[in-house]
Design an enzyme around this catalytic site. Sequence first.
Site, mmCIF file in Angstrom:
data_model
loop_
_atom_site.group_PDB
_atom_site.id
_atom_site.type_symbol
_atom_site.label_atom_id
_atom_site.label_comp_id
_atom_site.label_asym_id
_atom_site.label_seq_id
_atom_site.Cartn_x
_atom_site.Cartn_y
_atom_site.Cartn_z
ATOM 1 N N SER A 131 0.674 -1.179 0.297
ATOM 2 C CA SER A 131 -0.371 0.029 0.061
ATOM 3 C C SER A 131 0.958 1.346 0.569
ATOM 4 C CB SER A 131 -0.831 0.246 1.003
ATOM 5 O OG SER A 131 -1.993 -0.991 1.462
ATOM 6 N N THR A 157 0.816 -9.847 -11.679
ATOM 7 C CA THR A 157 -0.640 -10.649 -11.984
ATOM 8 C C THR A 157 0.879 -10.809 -13.990
ATOM 9 O OG1 THR A 157 -1.417 -10.089 -11.260
ATOM 10 C CG2 THR A 157 -2.537 -10.556 -13.876
ATOM 11 N N ARG A 267 -33.724 -26.995 -4.772
ATOM 12 C CA ARG A 267 -32.975 -27.894 -3.375
ATOM 13 C C ARG A 267 -34.106 -27.722 -2.374
ATOM 14 N NH1 ARG A 267 -30.620 -31.683 0.060
ATOM 15 N NH2 ARG A 267 -30.024 -30.537 1.905
ATOM 16 N N GLY A 339 -25.777 -24.205 1.789
ATOM 17 C CA GLY A 339 -25.966 -25.658 2.783
ATOM 18 C C GLY A 339 -24.050 -25.941 2.876
ATOM 19 N N GLU A 363 -4.582 -3.687 -5.986
ATOM 20 C CA GLU A 363 -5.360 -2.688 -6.901
ATOM 21 C C GLU A 363 -5.297 -1.467 -5.403
ATOM 22 O OE1 GLU A 363 -5.975 -2.184 -10.469
ATOM 23 O OE2 GLU A 363 -5.895 -3.984 -11.223
#
Length: 377
Positions: A131, A157, A267, A339, A363
């Site tokens: 930072s 990256t 479900r 669940g 970022e």
Amino acid sequence: MNFRLSEEQEAFRELARDFARREIAPVAAAYDEREEFPWEVVQKAHRAGLMNLEVPEEYGGPGLGPLEVALIAEELAVGCAGIATTLLGNGLALLPILLFGTAEQKERFLPEFCAEPRLAAFCLTEPSAGSDIAAVSTTARREGSEYVLEGVKTFITNGGVASLYTVVAATDRKRGARGLSLFVVPAGTPGLSTGKKERKLGQRASDTREVIFEGVRVPEENRLGREGHGFQMALATLERARVGVAAIAVGVARAALDAARAYARQRVQFGQPIIGHQAVQLMLADMAMGVETARLLTWRAAWAFAQSEPGAEMLSAMAKCYASDVAMRVATDAVQVFGGYGYMRDYPVEKYLRDAKLLQIYEGTNQIQRLMIARRL
């Protein structure tokens, strides 16, 4: 006020949505499981015109604006946040060249990315400088018409697969933030190497690793802007790129909501689908509100940059912070709706949860975003 997208914007969004559905979603779990880099997807995305989005047409790119980039980023992230981060990584790494490069530098560096599938990496973070950008310790020592780079970047990256690196380095350590400069370094330059690939909690399809500079010689013409202006250029780059992070977060949140809603409809518990139970309905309602509001704030920030509106950088901080928090919350709630099954790797929601976490960190952490917002109030 008109929220209707133009025909061109709808076309780009549909292109990205169809690509994510056909080319990313079916392979996302496998790439995540193997922690494998998705070169085949990169090649297909390049052919589809879904990379280097802001590169102007004169250099071979589509020349899209921030809102179009946000639309595409959301759709790609619905398929997989890690693959989306890989495909959009060029946007971050090439952005300093687009914003601060000379006409000669743009002509020299940009066309090759549009001509064939290539990746770039933005090298800012270091082991002791996250930072705190001003704490960058990688140095660029002037020797005649060259600079000699020494130092280590971390969590980069596309670090191990890039053909070009944009690097923040100190040309004068004594001046702190005012002593930073920005350089373009081609892969293969003697002294440039990469470390081991990091094993991450989420976004595993994205290549993240150290980039090491040991006596790397860079010609003066590869410096972007004036010496000592690297801090401002790095900030401007991140401020604009955060809109893309916000859009990825919206995509992850949307995917998690879609999965939870579909599961809740099929479900059955206590004699009916769980979507008929008020407790689940309330969770889904909160998730839906989060996705919609995060998208609106992301679009607002993108529009502000497109219009060169004062305060756009604060809006991008808001969008990145809020949307990534929403993504984490929605993904967590999606696991809860599933669940016990949600905790299992056979179902997609645990991946959304793992992928979402990084959006709150890279970022600029969300704590830093809140500080930036507070200082501008």
